[in-house]
Each structure stands twice: as C-alpha cells, then as structure tokens.
Design a protein around this motif. Structure first.
Motif, mmCIF file in Angstrom:
data_model
loop_
_atom_site.group_PDB
_atom_site.id
_atom_site.type_symbol
_atom_site.label_atom_id
_atom_site.label_comp_id
_atom_site.label_asym_id
_atom_site.label_seq_id
_atom_site.Cartn_x
_atom_site.Cartn_y
_atom_site.Cartn_z
ATOM 1 N N GLU A 116 -8.135 12.417 -4.670
ATOM 2 C CA GLU A 116 -9.213 11.932 -5.684
ATOM 3 C C GLU A 116 -8.927 10.460 -6.336
ATOM 4 O O GLU A 116 -9.734 9.591 -6.592
ATOM 5 C CB GLU A 116 -9.535 12.998 -6.900
ATOM 6 C CG GLU A 116 -10.077 14.278 -6.211
ATOM 7 C CD GLU A 116 -10.212 15.386 -6.892
ATOM 8 O OE1 GLU A 116 -9.963 15.229 -8.356
ATOM 9 O OE2 GLU A 116 -10.702 16.525 -6.892
ATOM 10 N N GLU A 117 -7.857 10.165 -6.883
ATOM 11 C CA GLU A 117 -7.465 9.137 -7.528
ATOM 12 C C GLU A 117 -7.403 8.009 -6.470
ATOM 13 O O GLU A 117 -7.810 7.046 -6.848
ATOM 14 C CB GLU A 117 -5.799 9.242 -8.475
ATOM 15 C CG GLU A 117 -5.506 8.296 -8.685
ATOM 16 C CD GLU A 117 -6.207 7.818 -10.050
ATOM 17 O OE1 GLU A 117 -6.338 6.690 -10.489
ATOM 18 O OE2 GLU A 117 -7.061 8.783 -10.666
ATOM 19 N N ALA A 118 -6.873 8.380 -5.366
ATOM 20 C CA ALA A 118 -6.871 7.153 -4.178
ATOM 21 C C ALA A 118 -8.230 6.859 -4.012
ATOM 22 O O ALA A 118 -8.406 5.464 -3.674
ATOM 23 C CB ALA A 118 -6.200 7.651 -3.093
ATOM 24 N N PRO B 207 -5.671 -2.478 -4.457
ATOM 25 C CA PRO B 207 -6.557 -3.833 -4.430
ATOM 26 C C PRO B 207 -6.536 -4.449 -2.996
ATOM 27 O O PRO B 207 -5.420 -4.558 -2.430
ATOM 28 C CB PRO B 207 -5.693 -4.847 -5.201
ATOM 29 C CG PRO B 207 -5.178 -3.749 -6.219
ATOM 30 C CD PRO B 207 -4.674 -2.599 -5.536
ATOM 31 N N GLY B 208 -7.649 -4.509 -2.236
ATOM 32 C CA GLY B 208 -7.587 -5.259 -0.974
ATOM 33 C C GLY B 208 -7.677 -4.276 0.163
ATOM 34 O O GLY B 208 -7.694 -4.640 1.212
ATOM 35 N N ALA B 209 -7.446 -2.942 -0.018
ATOM 36 C CA ALA B 209 -7.584 -1.733 0.639
ATOM 37 C C ALA B 209 -8.792 -1.307 0.510
ATOM 38 O O ALA B 209 -9.321 -0.774 -0.417
ATOM 39 C CB ALA B 209 -6.250 -1.122 0.696
ATOM 40 N N THR B 210 -9.262 -0.218 1.718
ATOM 41 C CA THR B 210 -10.222 0.429 1.722
ATOM 42 C C THR B 210 -10.014 1.628 1.093
ATOM 43 O O THR B 210 -8.757 2.377 1.379
ATOM 44 C CB THR B 210 -11.057 0.596 2.795
ATOM 45 O OG1 THR B 210 -10.183 1.328 3.752
ATOM 46 C CG2 THR B 210 -11.166 -0.753 3.380
ATOM 47 N N PRO B 211 -10.911 2.667 0.491
ATOM 48 C CA PRO B 211 -10.331 4.058 0.072
ATOM 49 C C PRO B 211 -10.057 4.700 1.418
ATOM 50 O O PRO B 211 -8.869 5.784 1.215
ATOM 51 C CB PRO B 211 -11.719 4.699 -0.362
ATOM 52 C CG PRO B 211 -12.475 3.593 -0.838
ATOM 53 C CD PRO B 211 -12.065 2.390 0.060
ATOM 54 N N LEU C 205 0.798 -1.363 0.042
ATOM 55 C CA LEU C 205 -0.112 -0.159 0.068
ATOM 56 C C LEU C 205 0.740 1.496 -0.151
ATOM 57 O O LEU C 205 0.371 2.359 -0.623
ATOM 58 C CB LEU C 205 -0.968 0.023 1.323
ATOM 59 C CG LEU C 205 -1.797 1.269 1.195
ATOM 60 C CD1 LEU C 205 -2.735 1.490 0.233
ATOM 61 C CD2 LEU C 205 -2.754 0.877 2.597
ATOM 62 N N GLN C 206 1.981 1.408 0.576
ATOM 63 C CA GLN C 206 2.758 2.547 0.699
ATOM 64 C C GLN C 206 3.526 2.721 -0.618
ATOM 65 O O GLN C 206 3.695 3.718 -0.913
ATOM 66 C CB GLN C 206 4.006 2.179 1.957
ATOM 67 C CG GLN C 206 3.528 2.379 3.433
ATOM 68 C CD GLN C 206 2.592 1.042 3.833
ATOM 69 O OE1 GLN C 206 2.811 0.002 3.181
ATOM 70 N NE2 GLN C 206 1.767 1.273 4.584
ATOM 71 N N ALA D 80 -8.062 3.703 3.840
ATOM 72 C CA ALA D 80 -6.757 3.386 3.997
ATOM 73 C C ALA D 80 -5.974 3.813 3.007
ATOM 74 O O ALA D 80 -4.540 4.126 3.440
ATOM 75 C CB ALA D 80 -6.710 1.531 3.984
ATOM 76 N N CYS D 81 -6.157 3.989 1.907
ATOM 77 C CA CYS D 81 -5.543 4.557 0.888
ATOM 78 C C CYS D 81 -5.287 6.026 1.135
ATOM 79 O O CYS D 81 -4.101 6.473 1.157
ATOM 80 C CB CYS D 81 -6.114 4.493 -0.688
ATOM 81 S SG CYS D 81 -6.399 2.615 -1.183
ATOM 82 N N MET D 82 -6.450 6.817 1.644
ATOM 83 C CA MET D 82 -5.971 8.137 2.112
ATOM 84 C C MET D 82 -5.077 8.240 3.104
ATOM 85 O O MET D 82 -4.317 9.069 3.273
ATOM 86 C CB MET D 82 -7.524 8.642 2.429
ATOM 87 C CG MET D 82 -8.302 8.632 1.195
ATOM 88 S SD MET D 82 -8.010 9.732 0.124
ATOM 89 C CE MET D 82 -8.603 11.195 0.662
ATOM 90 N N ALA D 83 -5.150 7.213 4.187
ATOM 91 C CA ALA D 83 -4.263 7.316 5.402
ATOM 92 C C ALA D 83 -2.885 7.018 4.827
ATOM 93 O O ALA D 83 -1.941 7.588 5.327
ATOM 94 C CB ALA D 83 -4.729 6.293 6.469
ATOM 95 N N ALA D 84 -2.528 6.153 3.849
ATOM 96 C CA ALA D 84 -1.446 5.902 3.429
ATOM 97 C C ALA D 84 -0.758 7.287 2.536
ATOM 98 O O ALA D 84 0.410 7.520 2.956
ATOM 99 C CB ALA D 84 -1.409 4.625 2.388
#
Length: 94
Positions: free
Chosen positions: A58-60, A66-70, A21-22, A72-76
């Motif tokens: 916005e893209e995140a 794949p396999g991560a929630t939006p 994810l990172q 979690a993506c924003m937090a990354a």
C-alpha cells in the motif's frame, strides 16, 4: 553576535534518501516491518508477516519512488521478497 553560531540545515533535502529503486524497496519493507535484520550478522530476513507485506504494498502504491511508476515499485518489492530468506544464513551455520 554569538561566538558559537550554528548552521541550520535546510528543511527540504535536495537529494532523496534512496538512490536506487531496490534500496527504496528494501527501506520500505524494513519501515513496514516486513523484513528484519539479523543483529549478529546483518543479513535481512522475511518476517513472514502478511499484514506487514500488505502495508508495504500500500505504501509503495501511494508513495512511489521518484521517477518510477507504482507498478515498477510493486515489482521491486516482489523482487526483494523472493531474494531474501526466512532466516539468517550465518545463524544456521553457527
């Protein structure tokens, strides 16, 4: 039959481009122009472009890892944002 036959690559790769994810978050920030890389030392730096950060967010949200929630993506993205500086640390010491 041609002497030099070429193998064709599959159109859909079975493995994603990013393994973590990172790594995905950093790639998204680079693609959107929010983060740049020092051409001399390779360190990443924040370009201080709020529009680029908004595009990355916005893209995140639209295309999550794949396999991560939006969320979690924003937090990354935010984690990457606070882990890099505004300039290359090696350029400052030159």
């Amino acid at each position: 039959m041609p002497l030099h036959s070429q193998r064709k690559l599959p159109l859909n790769a079975t493995r994603t481009a990013y393994r973590t994810l990172q790594g995905w978050a950093l790639g998204t920030l680079i693609e959107q122009g929010a983060v740049s890389e020092c051409e001399h030392h390779g360190h990443r730096s924040d370009r201080a472009d709020p529009d680029a950060w908004n595009r990355a967010r916005e893209e995140a949200w639209r295309t999550a890892f794949p396999g991560a929630t939006p969320e979690a993506c924003m937090a990354a993205l935010e984690e990457i944002r606070f882990s890099i500086g505004e300039s290359c640390p090696d350029c400052r010491s030159d």
